[in-house]
Design a protein around this motif. Structure first.
Motif, PDB file in Angstrom:
ATOM      1  N   GLY A 138       8.205  -7.588   3.962  1.00 34.28           N
ATOM      2  CA  GLY A 138       8.867  -7.220   5.558  1.00 34.28           C
ATOM      3  C   GLY A 138       8.846  -5.676   5.629  1.00 34.28           C
ATOM      4  N   PHE A 139       9.493  -5.308   6.675  1.00 31.14           N
ATOM      5  CA  PHE A 139       9.535  -3.860   7.069  1.00 31.14           C
ATOM      6  C   PHE A 139      10.512  -3.692   8.151  1.00 31.14           C
ATOM      7  N   ALA A 140      10.714  -2.318   8.165  1.00 33.19           N
ATOM      8  CA  ALA A 140      11.427  -2.044   9.263  1.00 33.19           C
ATOM      9  C   ALA A 140      10.954  -0.568   9.912  1.00 33.19           C
ATOM     10  N   TRP A 141      10.990  -0.468  11.050  1.00 35.63           N
ATOM     11  CA  TRP A 141      10.485   1.071  11.888  1.00 35.63           C
ATOM     12  C   TRP A 141      11.863   1.620  12.369  1.00 35.63           C
ATOM     13  N   GLN A 142      11.581   3.000  12.039  1.00 34.96           N
ATOM     14  CA  GLN A 142      12.720   3.952  12.558  1.00 34.96           C
ATOM     15  C   GLN A 142      13.009   3.799  13.965  1.00 34.96           C
ATOM     16  N   LYS A 143      11.965   3.717  14.630  1.00 36.44           N
ATOM     17  CA  LYS A 143      12.084   3.674  16.084  1.00 36.44           C
ATOM     18  C   LYS A 143      12.365   2.198  16.773  1.00 36.44           C
ATOM     19  N   SER A 144      12.769   1.245  15.927  1.00 36.81           N
ATOM     20  CA  SER A 144      13.220  -0.268  16.602  1.00 36.81           C
ATOM     21  C   SER A 144      14.583   0.124  16.210  1.00 36.81           C
ATOM     22  N   GLY A 145      15.315   1.033  15.753  1.00 36.09           N
ATOM     23  CA  GLY A 145      16.811   1.021  15.819  1.00 36.09           C
ATOM     24  C   GLY A 145      17.289   0.230  14.784  1.00 36.09           C
ATOM     25  N   GLN A 146      16.523  -0.421  13.798  1.00 37.83           N
ATOM     26  CA  GLN A 146      16.973  -1.355  12.953  1.00 37.83           C
ATOM     27  C   GLN A 146      17.282  -0.666  11.681  1.00 37.83           C
ATOM     28  N   VAL A 147      16.798   0.684  11.378  1.00 38.75           N
ATOM     29  CA  VAL A 147      16.899   1.455  10.070  1.00 38.75           C
ATOM     30  C   VAL A 147      17.009   2.982  10.677  1.00 38.75           C
ATOM     31  N   GLN A 148      17.581   3.647   9.972  1.00 40.66           N
ATOM     32  CA  GLN A 148      17.319   5.217  10.315  1.00 40.66           C
ATOM     33  C   GLN A 148      16.960   6.060   9.087  1.00 40.66           C
ATOM     34  N   THR A 149      17.604   5.428   8.021  1.00 41.31           N
ATOM     35  CA  THR A 149      17.227   6.007   6.740  1.00 41.31           C
ATOM     36  C   THR A 149      16.725   5.569   5.609  1.00 41.31           C
TER      37      THR A 149
ATOM     38  N   THR B 223       0.947  -1.113   0.159  1.00 42.94           N
ATOM     39  CA  THR B 223      -0.194  -0.067   0.039  1.00 42.94           C
ATOM     40  C   THR B 223       1.021   1.308   0.048  1.00 42.94           C
ATOM     41  N   LEU B 224       0.309   2.443  -0.864  1.00 40.59           N
ATOM     42  CA  LEU B 224       0.924   3.499  -0.871  1.00 40.59           C
ATOM     43  C   LEU B 224       0.222   4.603   0.133  1.00 40.59           C
ATOM     44  N   HIS B 225      -1.008   4.000   0.900  1.00 38.68           N
ATOM     45  CA  HIS B 225      -1.703   5.083   1.458  1.00 38.68           C
ATOM     46  C   HIS B 225      -1.863   6.142   0.945  1.00 38.68           C
ATOM     47  N   LYS B 226      -1.434   7.429   1.348  1.00 36.94           N
ATOM     48  CA  LYS B 226      -2.180   8.552   0.645  1.00 36.94           C
ATOM     49  C   LYS B 226      -0.800   9.093  -0.456  1.00 36.94           C
ATOM     50  N   ASN B 227       0.008   8.289  -0.931  1.00 35.22           N
ATOM     51  CA  ASN B 227       1.082   8.650  -1.857  1.00 35.22           C
ATOM     52  C   ASN B 227       1.903   9.762  -1.554  1.00 35.22           C
ATOM     53  N   GLU B 228       2.289   9.571  -0.212  1.00 37.27           N
ATOM     54  CA  GLU B 228       3.186  10.686   0.421  1.00 37.27           C
ATOM     55  C   GLU B 228       4.505   9.835   0.622  1.00 37.27           C
ATOM     56  N   GLY B 229       4.614   8.801   0.299  1.00 37.69           N
ATOM     57  CA  GLY B 229       6.075   8.321   0.676  1.00 37.69           C
ATOM     58  C   GLY B 229       7.054   8.150  -0.512  1.00 37.69           C
ATOM     59  N   GLU B 230       8.099   7.535  -0.437  1.00 41.76           N
ATOM     60  CA  GLU B 230       8.933   7.487  -1.483  1.00 41.76           C
ATOM     61  C   GLU B 230       9.158   6.071  -2.072  1.00 41.76           C
ATOM     62  N   VAL B 231       9.313   5.647  -3.252  1.00 45.78           N
ATOM     63  CA  VAL B 231       9.206   4.332  -3.977  1.00 45.78           C
ATOM     64  C   VAL B 231      10.397   4.204  -4.561  1.00 45.78           C
ATOM     65  N   LYS B 232      10.883   2.853  -4.524  1.00 44.93           N
ATOM     66  CA  LYS B 232      12.167   2.773  -5.543  1.00 44.93           C
ATOM     67  C   LYS B 232      11.708   1.391  -5.944  1.00 44.93           C
TER      68      LYS B 232
ATOM     69  N   HIS C 137       9.235   0.934  -0.365  1.00 43.99           N
ATOM     70  CA  HIS C 137       8.265   1.894  -0.154  1.00 43.99           C
ATOM     71  C   HIS C 137       8.868   2.577   1.329  1.00 43.99           C
ATOM     72  N   TRP C 138       8.984   3.751   1.524  1.00 43.87           N
ATOM     73  CA  TRP C 138       9.344   4.444   2.600  1.00 43.87           C
ATOM     74  C   TRP C 138       8.540   5.692   2.949  1.00 43.87           C
ATOM     75  N   GLU C 139       7.920   5.468   3.958  1.00 48.25           N
ATOM     76  CA  GLU C 139       6.790   6.538   4.442  1.00 48.25           C
ATOM     77  C   GLU C 139       6.969   6.901   5.821  1.00 48.25           C
ATOM     78  N   LYS C 140       6.381   8.086   6.330  1.00 45.57           N
ATOM     79  CA  LYS C 140       6.301   8.635   7.467  1.00 45.57           C
ATOM     80  C   LYS C 140       5.097   8.040   8.092  1.00 45.57           C
ATOM     81  N   ILE C 141       4.869   7.540   9.315  1.00 44.25           N
ATOM     82  CA  ILE C 141       3.558   7.234   9.873  1.00 44.25           C
ATOM     83  C   ILE C 141       3.917   7.802  11.172  1.00 44.25           C
ATOM     84  N   ASP C 142       2.834   8.792  11.513  1.00 53.01           N
ATOM     85  CA  ASP C 142       2.958   9.490  12.780  1.00 53.01           C
ATOM     86  C   ASP C 142       4.268  10.389  12.756  1.00 53.01           C
ATOM     87  N   ASP C 143       5.222   9.996  13.732  1.00 51.22           N
ATOM     88  CA  ASP C 143       6.495  10.803  13.958  1.00 51.22           C
ATOM     89  C   ASP C 143       7.744  10.085  13.585  1.00 51.22           C
TER      90      ASP C 143
END
Length: 393
Positions: free
Chosen positions: A358-369, A288-297, A307-313
């Motif tokens: 799969g996925f990775a969340w910034q707040k998990s510390g697994q990825v930052q960028t 899902t691209l949700h509201k098309n506000e993220g990045e796609v490669k 897909h790289w998107e911001k969810i909340d903060d």
């Protein structure tokens, strides 16, 4: 175009086994041919341990590393016939190196407990979700009661074959705890108030992270919720389960989906097996691209899709990895209709489709960028194309 071998993908992270001799079978050599370190589950077919098991019971088997440390192990009965089909243990191996493990037959030696676990189960306390997790990520899908209630207009029910993700920032299990909290507070796991993570991810009629469909006449035909679920292995090193779906699409597709997740991995393995009433044009995997506000490669060459998107903060990276030889086309389909914007990967029709999501969340510390997430996807594609090489001696 660089194509991954079909065999590598059919085996996925099941390793290539090279058996030198069945005379003694007292060691396992694990070789990493890639130029980066790997931490993965080694799977050894029971038939490859024939000589050892002719003299020892399965319950006596232990695995010891080169430092004389005994490792957690897990047996899995893949086909439900009451006989174990594979032995699992975790290896952590440096780039271009070989690790040697000793096979020991001694029931008096305790099998160490895994410090982290993979786990899955049906969740009747929340209608009939099926949820699964490991030390890094968690997912869920929706069942027949949820579908029935959704069609009846019951608030909070879900009609979707999309894949939901739960954002974790603890390596400890959360499924049982979060669903227990849900019983007294329906918003319990939608709030990140305990430092463990939460579920802010919207699936709806989208594909979530890794749902499938058939792309035809500029639309995506999809199934409804799963109709049956069967747990094959709860864990602790690998959890495995199967979902079945009622016939879907104009092609009368009957689908059995086997999903597995290993400890330490950011990716679930999906294997869908199909029978159809008439030939299908493709099977399509989506994010899902949700509201098309993220990045796609899109990387058709290596078979990964980002897909790289911001969810909340904080940012979340979602991704799919597919055998590039199976891909027909891919693109980011953007729509003004709710839940219809998806990154779509259209694959050639076959009676079996294997892919990873799969996925990775910034707040998990697994990825930052976004670059961190891209690197994880690239490594995953290389891991699948180049399984660990196993020799049993």
């Amino acid at each position: 175009m660089n194509k991954m071998s079909l065999f590598g993908w059919v085996c996925a992270i099941d390793c290539i086994f090279l058996v030198n001799s069945l005379k003694a079978q007292n060691s396992v050599q694990v070789s990493n041919t890639l130029d980066f370190p790997r931490s993965e589950i080694v799977s050894i077919s029971s038939t490859r341990l024939k000589s050892f098991l002719s003299k020892n019971k399965e319950t006596d088997l232990r695995i010891k590393d080169s430092h004389d440390k005994y490792l957690p192990i897990q047996w899995i009965d893949d086909d439900g016939d009451g006989k174990n089909d594979e032995l699992l243990f975790l290896t952590t191996i440096e780039a271009k190196k070989t690790n040697t493990y000793t096979i020991v037959g001694n029931a008096e030696i305790p099998v160490p407990e895994a410090k982290v676990t993979a786990y899955s189960r049906l969740v009747p306390e929340r209608v009939d979700d099926y949820a699964w997790e490991n030390d890094k990520i968690a997912f869920r899908v929706y069942g027949p009661k949820g579908q029935k209630e959704a069609l009846e207009g019951v608030q909070g029910s879900t009609l979707s074959s999309g894949i939901d993700i739960w954002l974790k920032r603890t390596d400890q299990p959360v499924i049982n705890k979060w669903y227990k909290g849900y019983l007294t507070d329906p918003m319990y796991y939608h709030k990140d108030t305990r430092g463990e993570g939460y579920d802010p991810y919207h699936v709806g009629d989208s594909r979530g992270t890794g749902g499938i469909g058939i792309w035809n006449n500029d639309q995506l035909q999809v199934s409804r919720n799963f109709v049956t679920a069967k747990t094959i292995a709860e864990g602790p090193l690998r959890t495995v389960f199967e979902l079945t779906y009622s016939p879907w699409s104009e092609y009368g597709v009957r689908e059995i989906k086997r999903i597995s997740l290993d400890i330490g991995s950011n990716f679930s393995r999906f294997e869908s097996r199909f029978e159809t009433e008439k030939p299908v044009p493709n099977y399509t995997v989506g994010i899902t691209l949700h509201k098309n506000e993220g990045e796609v490669k899109i990387n058709d060459k290596d078979g990964w899709y980002l897909h790289w998107e911001k969810i909340d903060d904080a940012f979340v990276g979602e991704g799919v990895v597919v055998n590039p030889a199976a891909v027909k086309k891919s693109w980011a389909r953007k729509s003004d209709v709710a839940d219809q914007s998806n990154l779509l990967v259209v694959t050639k029709p076959s009676n079996k489709l294997i892919y990873y999501a799969g996925f990775a969340w910034q707040k998990s510390g697994q990825v930052q960028t976004r670059k961190d997430w891209e690197a994880l996807l690239q490594k995953q594609s290389m891991i699948i194309a180049h399984p660990l090489v196993i020799k049993i001696k």
